[in-house]
Write an enzyme that holds these catalytic residues in place. Structure first.
Site, PDB file in Angstrom:
ATOM      1  N   ASP A  97       9.892 -26.988  32.654  1.00 30.82           N
ATOM      2  CA  ASP A  97      10.554 -25.697  32.456  1.00 30.82           C
ATOM      3  C   ASP A  97      12.063 -25.923  32.497  1.00 30.82           C
ATOM      4  OD1 ASP A  97      10.743 -26.142  35.226  1.00 30.82           O
ATOM      5  OD2 ASP A  97      10.601 -24.012  35.710  1.00 30.82           O
ATOM      6  N   TYR A 155      16.127 -26.105  33.222  1.00 34.17           N
ATOM      7  CA  TYR A 155      16.965 -26.246  34.404  1.00 34.17           C
ATOM      8  C   TYR A 155      17.300 -24.850  34.933  1.00 34.17           C
ATOM      9  CZ  TYR A 155      17.876 -31.105  32.908  1.00 34.17           C
ATOM     10  OH  TYR A 155      17.762 -32.423  32.547  1.00 34.17           O
ATOM     11  N   PHE A 178      15.430 -31.412  29.146  1.00 31.31           N
ATOM     12  CA  PHE A 178      16.263 -32.500  29.687  1.00 31.31           C
ATOM     13  C   PHE A 178      17.748 -32.402  29.300  1.00 31.31           C
ATOM     14  CE2 PHE A 178      11.983 -34.479  29.635  1.00 31.31           C
ATOM     15  CZ  PHE A 178      11.860 -34.717  30.993  1.00 31.31           C
ATOM     16  N   HIS A 237       7.208 -39.450  35.266  1.00 33.93           N
ATOM     17  CA  HIS A 237       8.374 -38.596  34.996  1.00 33.93           C
ATOM     18  C   HIS A 237       9.660 -39.334  35.391  1.00 33.93           C
ATOM     19  CE1 HIS A 237      11.031 -35.080  35.193  1.00 33.93           C
ATOM     20  NE2 HIS A 237      10.153 -34.506  34.397  1.00 33.93           N
TER      21      HIS A 237
END
Length: 226
Positions: A64, A66, A77, A186
């Protein structure tokens, strides 16, 4: 709320008339009216706007947006040029440097990737300020799952980069033998050392693209004046 107006619109159109989407739309509209929500409403569908369906060569799935002020602008990202580079992206840049020798830039603005055909899609497209995962379960997952299924059906080679368990849970939808699926932990500081570093997703992606007669991605993000 922003709109999708390119070649994504036709295949996604059935979603807009489904009960879950109407409920999602009303909920999100009210959230924007009553709370601080990221990204800006006009940027919700930026991933689709910047990377038309016909141009998608690579898919990077995030979770989701930031949730701190000024960071999110609709690409997973990525942050706006003036914003500090978040820890996960610091690790992505480190792997990019180790993998392809790219210089580590002074910003985290990844629009250059999106414009080359890298769809940078979060599975949830909005979030409350300072509350990670606060819009999980509202319906965005159904919508982005529909987009992933549309991508899976494309009759051309696409690379799917799945970092972390939430992204990897989408693998079941990806059964088209023309595509390449790359999985790794991740890039967050909590898990990057468990196999994200050294996974070489960028060189593997480019090798697959060129082997299939497609232009490689130029992953180098340029510095910006601050």
């Amino acid at each position: 709320m922003g709109a999708i107006d390119n070649d994504w619109l036709e295949p996604l159109k059935p979603e807009f008339s489904k009960p879950y989407y109407k409920e999602l739309y009303n909920t999100i509209k009210k959230e924007y009216e009553t709370r601080q929500i990221f990204p800006a409403a006009d940027n919700i569908f930026n991933a689709f706007s910047l990377t038309p369906l016909s141009k998608v060569k690579v898919v990077i799935l995030g979770q989701d947006p930031y949730h701190n002020v000024g960071q999110a602008h609709g690409l997973c990202f990525s942050v706006k040029p003036e914003v500090d580079i978040p820890p996960s992206l610091v690790n992505i840049y480190q792997e990019l440097h180790d993998d392809l020798g790219c210089r580590i830039p002074n910003n985290g603005y990844l629009v250059k990737w999106a414009e080359q055909g890298v769809l940078m899609l979060n599975t949830v497209l909005t979030v409350r300020a300072h509350q990670a995962n606060s819009h999980r379960g509202l319906g965005w997952e159904q919508f982005t799952d529909a987009a992933i299924r549309i991508l899976n059906q494309q009759d051309r080679p696409i690379v799917f980069i799945l970092w972390g368990k939430p992204a990897q849970s989408k693998k079941a939808m990806l059964n088209n033998p023309r595509h390449l699926i790359l999985e790794a932990p991740h890039p967050s500081p909590l898990s990057a050392y468990r196999g994200f570093f050294g996974s070489k997703p960028f060189s593997k992606t480019n090798a697959f693209l060129t082997a299939n007669g497609l232009e490689a991605i130029d992953w180098q993000i340029e510095d910006v004046e601050k």
